[in-house]
Structure formats: C-alpha cells, structure tokens
Design a protein around this motif. Structure first.
Motif, PDB file in Angstrom:
ATOM      1  N   ASP A  53       0.809  -1.226   0.000  1.00 42.33           N
ATOM      2  CA  ASP A  53       0.000   0.000   0.000  1.00 42.33           C
ATOM      3  C   ASP A  53       0.841   1.275   0.000  1.00 42.33           C
ATOM      4  O   ASP A  53       0.321   2.347   0.314  1.00 42.33           O
ATOM      5  N   ILE A  54       2.115   1.161  -0.349  1.00 38.70           N
ATOM      6  CA  ILE A  54       2.986   2.344  -0.261  1.00 38.70           C
ATOM      7  C   ILE A  54       2.496   3.462  -1.188  1.00 38.70           C
ATOM      8  O   ILE A  54       2.751   4.644  -0.938  1.00 38.70           O
ATOM      9  N   GLY A  55       1.749   3.109  -2.215  1.00 40.53           N
ATOM     10  CA  GLY A  55       1.191   4.125  -3.112  1.00 40.53           C
ATOM     11  C   GLY A  55       0.237   5.072  -2.403  1.00 40.53           C
ATOM     12  O   GLY A  55      -0.041   6.170  -2.885  1.00 40.53           O
ATOM     13  N   LYS A  56      -0.255   4.666  -1.224  1.00 44.61           N
ATOM     14  CA  LYS A  56      -1.161   5.543  -0.468  1.00 44.61           C
ATOM     15  C   LYS A  56      -0.448   6.786   0.044  1.00 44.61           C
ATOM     16  O   LYS A  56      -1.084   7.744   0.471  1.00 44.61           O
ATOM     17  N   LEU A  57       0.884   6.738  -0.019  1.00 44.28           N
ATOM     18  CA  LEU A  57       1.674   7.926   0.306  1.00 44.28           C
ATOM     19  C   LEU A  57       1.236   9.109  -0.548  1.00 44.28           C
ATOM     20  O   LEU A  57       1.286  10.262  -0.115  1.00 44.28           O
ATOM     21  N   GLU A  58       0.815   8.801  -1.766  1.00 39.97           N
ATOM     22  CA  GLU A  58       0.445   9.854  -2.718  1.00 39.97           C
ATOM     23  C   GLU A  58      -1.047  10.210  -2.648  1.00 39.97           C
ATOM     24  O   GLU A  58      -1.507  11.051  -3.400  1.00 39.97           O
ATOM     25  N   ILE A  59      -1.785   9.533  -1.806  1.00 38.21           N
ATOM     26  CA  ILE A  59      -3.227   9.795  -1.699  1.00 38.21           C
ATOM     27  C   ILE A  59      -3.467  10.764  -0.537  1.00 38.21           C
ATOM     28  O   ILE A  59      -2.849  10.613   0.525  1.00 38.21           O
ATOM     29  N   SER A  60      -4.350  11.718  -0.731  1.00 37.57           N
ATOM     30  CA  SER A  60      -4.515  12.747   0.303  1.00 37.57           C
ATOM     31  C   SER A  60      -5.111  12.177   1.593  1.00 37.57           C
ATOM     32  O   SER A  60      -5.883  11.218   1.566  1.00 37.57           O
ATOM     33  N   GLU A  61      -4.714  12.810   2.693  1.00 38.25           N
ATOM     34  CA  GLU A  61      -5.198  12.397   4.017  1.00 38.25           C
ATOM     35  C   GLU A  61      -6.720  12.474   4.104  1.00 38.25           C
ATOM     36  O   GLU A  61      -7.353  11.682   4.790  1.00 38.25           O
ATOM     37  N   SER A  62      -7.282  13.453   3.384  1.00 38.59           N
ATOM     38  CA  SER A  62      -8.739  13.619   3.465  1.00 38.59           C
ATOM     39  C   SER A  62      -9.461  12.399   2.898  1.00 38.59           C
ATOM     40  O   SER A  62     -10.552  12.051   3.343  1.00 38.59           O
ATOM     41  N   ILE A  63      -8.853  11.729   1.931  1.00 38.91           N
ATOM     42  CA  ILE A  63      -9.444  10.507   1.379  1.00 38.91           C
ATOM     43  C   ILE A  63      -9.100   9.318   2.277  1.00 38.91           C
ATOM     44  O   ILE A  63      -9.975   8.522   2.642  1.00 38.91           O
ATOM     45  N   LEU A  64      -7.816   9.217   2.681  1.00 39.96           N
ATOM     46  CA  LEU A  64      -7.395   8.079   3.513  1.00 39.96           C
ATOM     47  C   LEU A  64      -8.157   8.024   4.842  1.00 39.96           C
ATOM     48  O   LEU A  64      -8.478   6.953   5.337  1.00 39.96           O
ATOM     49  N   ASN A  65      -8.408   9.192   5.411  1.00 38.28           N
ATOM     50  CA  ASN A  65      -9.021   9.235   6.751  1.00 38.28           C
ATOM     51  C   ASN A  65     -10.493   9.638   6.730  1.00 38.28           C
ATOM     52  O   ASN A  65     -11.045   9.991   7.778  1.00 38.28           O
ATOM     53  N   LYS A  66     -11.105   9.598   5.579  1.00 40.18           N
ATOM     54  CA  LYS A  66     -12.498  10.043   5.494  1.00 40.18           C
ATOM     55  C   LYS A  66     -13.393   9.177   6.398  1.00 40.18           C
ATOM     56  O   LYS A  66     -13.405   7.950   6.286  1.00 40.18           O
ATOM     57  N   PRO A  67     -14.114   9.823   7.297  1.00 41.82           N
ATOM     58  CA  PRO A  67     -14.939   9.046   8.231  1.00 41.82           C
ATOM     59  C   PRO A  67     -16.267   8.615   7.627  1.00 41.82           C
ATOM     60  O   PRO A  67     -17.314   8.775   8.228  1.00 41.82           O
ATOM     61  N   GLY A  68     -16.247   8.121   6.432  1.00 44.44           N
ATOM     62  CA  GLY A  68     -17.463   7.679   5.754  1.00 44.44           C
ATOM     63  C   GLY A  68     -17.075   7.009   4.454  1.00 44.44           C
ATOM     64  O   GLY A  68     -15.889   6.944   4.118  1.00 44.44           O
ATOM     65  N   LYS A  69     -18.048   6.514   3.727  1.00 44.46           N
ATOM     66  CA  LYS A  69     -17.760   5.850   2.450  1.00 44.46           C
ATOM     67  C   LYS A  69     -17.217   6.857   1.448  1.00 44.46           C
ATOM     68  O   LYS A  69     -17.640   8.022   1.441  1.00 44.46           O
ATOM     69  N   LEU A  70     -16.301   6.409   0.592  1.00 41.28           N
ATOM     70  CA  LEU A  70     -15.751   7.285  -0.432  1.00 41.28           C
ATOM     71  C   LEU A  70     -16.775   7.459  -1.562  1.00 41.28           C
ATOM     72  O   LEU A  70     -17.516   6.522  -1.882  1.00 41.28           O
ATOM     73  N   ASP A  71     -16.802   8.673  -2.150  1.00 42.46           N
ATOM     74  CA  ASP A  71     -17.673   8.855  -3.316  1.00 42.46           C
ATOM     75  C   ASP A  71     -16.937   8.349  -4.566  1.00 42.46           C
ATOM     76  O   ASP A  71     -15.772   7.933  -4.492  1.00 42.46           O
ATOM     77  N   ASP A  72     -17.607   8.379  -5.720  1.00 40.94           N
ATOM     78  CA  ASP A  72     -17.035   7.791  -6.942  1.00 40.94           C
ATOM     79  C   ASP A  72     -15.684   8.399  -7.308  1.00 40.94           C
ATOM     80  O   ASP A  72     -14.751   7.695  -7.683  1.00 40.94           O
ATOM     81  N   GLU A  73     -15.608   9.720  -7.217  1.00 43.33           N
ATOM     82  CA  GLU A  73     -14.372  10.419  -7.572  1.00 43.33           C
ATOM     83  C   GLU A  73     -13.234  10.026  -6.630  1.00 43.33           C
ATOM     84  O   GLU A  73     -12.102   9.765  -7.052  1.00 43.33           O
ATOM     85  N   THR A 139     -10.133  -6.795  10.398  1.00 43.38           N
ATOM     86  CA  THR A 139      -9.935  -6.859  11.862  1.00 43.38           C
ATOM     87  C   THR A 139      -9.340  -5.574  12.446  1.00 43.38           C
ATOM     88  O   THR A 139      -9.160  -5.486  13.663  1.00 43.38           O
ATOM     89  N   MET A 140      -9.030  -4.598  11.595  1.00 43.23           N
ATOM     90  CA  MET A 140      -8.516  -3.328  12.145  1.00 43.23           C
ATOM     91  C   MET A 140      -9.625  -2.270  12.147  1.00 43.23           C
ATOM     92  O   MET A 140     -10.578  -2.357  11.373  1.00 43.23           O
ATOM     93  N   LYS A 141      -9.454  -1.300  13.017  1.00 43.43           N
ATOM     94  CA  LYS A 141     -10.418  -0.199  13.043  1.00 43.43           C
ATOM     95  C   LYS A 141     -10.128   0.733  11.872  1.00 43.43           C
ATOM     96  O   LYS A 141      -8.989   1.117  11.654  1.00 43.43           O
ATOM     97  N   ARG A 142     -11.164   1.031  11.101  1.00 37.59           N
ATOM     98  CA  ARG A 142     -10.981   1.939   9.962  1.00 37.59           C
ATOM     99  C   ARG A 142     -11.751   3.231  10.203  1.00 37.59           C
ATOM    100  O   ARG A 142     -12.647   3.265  11.051  1.00 37.59           O
ATOM    101  N   PRO A 143     -11.422   4.294   9.461  1.00 37.69           N
ATOM    102  CA  PRO A 143     -12.069   5.586   9.726  1.00 37.69           C
ATOM    103  C   PRO A 143     -13.597   5.497   9.690  1.00 37.69           C
ATOM    104  O   PRO A 143     -14.283   6.236  10.384  1.00 37.69           O
TER     105      PRO A 143
END
Ligand SMILES: [Fe+2]
Length: 188
Positions: A53-73, A139-143
């Motif tokens: 998942d190292i590519g997540k380095l390039e994904i914004s925190e607002s998407i990684l930590n969004k406290p809800g389902k991601l939208d299509d975009e 098994t891990m807690k997610r946002p």
C-alpha cells in the motif's frame, strides 16, 4: 519530510496495516504446501506485503481518513494506489521482481478487480497478499468502520472465496488457528 520514508510517519493506520500484512503474509507462507512455497520467493513476498500500500503515500489524508464511504471520484483516486506504489518502488531501485505483485494486489479471481486479471493470471504472491490484506483490513479499526472479530473476518473471507479471493488459498489460510493469527501482530 518528503519521500517514501515519510509514508511511515504520515498515517499510523496505514503503517500498522502494512506491518500487519507483512507478518500475516509470512505466517501464511510458512503454512503453504511446498508446491506453493517453491514458486514464490519469500524475501520478495515479504517486501511486497510490506510495501503493498505504499502508493497511499500519494493519496490525500482527506481521502485516507475520510470518516465515511468514499464517493465515486474519491474511489477513482484511491484505486490508483497500486500503480503509484509501483512508481515509488521502481524509484527506489531495490526491489526488482515485486512490482507486479504490488500492482495486482486488488485483483479478483473472477476478473472484476482493478486490472481485470483473472484466476491464475494473477500472480500467486498477489493472491496471497489479497487474503492477508483482507483479513487485516477487516480486523482493524478503519475511519468509517469498527474493527471486526476474527470469526467475522473468517466468515467474510470464506464468503468471497472463489469470487474475490483464491478458494484453495483461502482454505489454507483459514486452517491457521485463531490463537496463532491473533498473536500475529505488527511490532510497533
Ligand atoms: Fe491496497
């Protein structure tokens, strides 16, 4: 701090998950029959699991930590993390031979994954990591979701065996005892 190293300081959940998947993958490898062990390099497998998942380095925190389902975009952006990861790994120049394993870790056996690879066309290492990744994520807690139990994780993994995950590999993974799997935690 910029560059791949910052990945491990940027997002504690991603950091924990990568180490968890690394340890689970090596535990899984130890439990594989020889015919599987013989066709995958364990050193490469460990690197691929750790870096999947190292590519997540390039994904914004607002998407990684969004406290809800991601939208299509947002999903469209999230789904680029395997190829972003490959670029980072290639730039390091240290891990020849694992880029495809990272690139295809979200493939599905039924061909409905990110790049539509199907069944045995998906590298074995990617099929292994797909299972440990799924177990760790459940098994891990997610946002947006609480952690689920080991039993719930096994139920879900068995349910998607043959469609999302490789059924034969799922049978082997789910033969590992709860005690052993739950003890397999990342060292922090
Ligand atoms: Fe991923």
């Amino acid at each position: 701090m910029d560059g791949p190293v910052s990945f491990f300081f940027k997002n504690k959940e991603v950091q924990w998950h990568c180490k968890h998947v690394q340890n689970l993958t090596m535990l899984f490898y130890e439990n594989l029959p020889h015919e599987y062990q013989n066709v995958v390099n364990p050193v490469g497998l460990e690197y691929a699991a750790f870096l999947h998942d190292i590519g997540k380095l390039e994904i914004s925190e607002s998407i990684l930590n969004k406290p809800g389902k991601l939208d299509d975009e947002e999903w469209k952006i999230m789904r680029t993390h395997p190829e972003l990861g490959v670029k980072i790994i290639e730039s390091l120049g240290l891990f020849d031979g694992i880029t495809d394993w990272v690139l295809y870790h979200h493939e599905r056996i039924d061909g409905k994954g990110y790049y539509k690879l199907k069944g045995p066309d998906i590298p074995l290492a990617s099929r292994i990591i797909a299972i440990t990744d799924t177990y760790s994520a459940i098994t891990m807690k997610r946002p947006y979701e609480d952690a689920k139990t080991h039993e719930e994780a096994f139920r879900i993994i068995r349910e998607v065996a043959g469609t999302q995950l490789d059924k034969e590999l799922v049978d082997i993974f789910t033969s590992i005892s709860k005690t052993v799997l739950e003890k397999c935690q990342p060292c922090t």
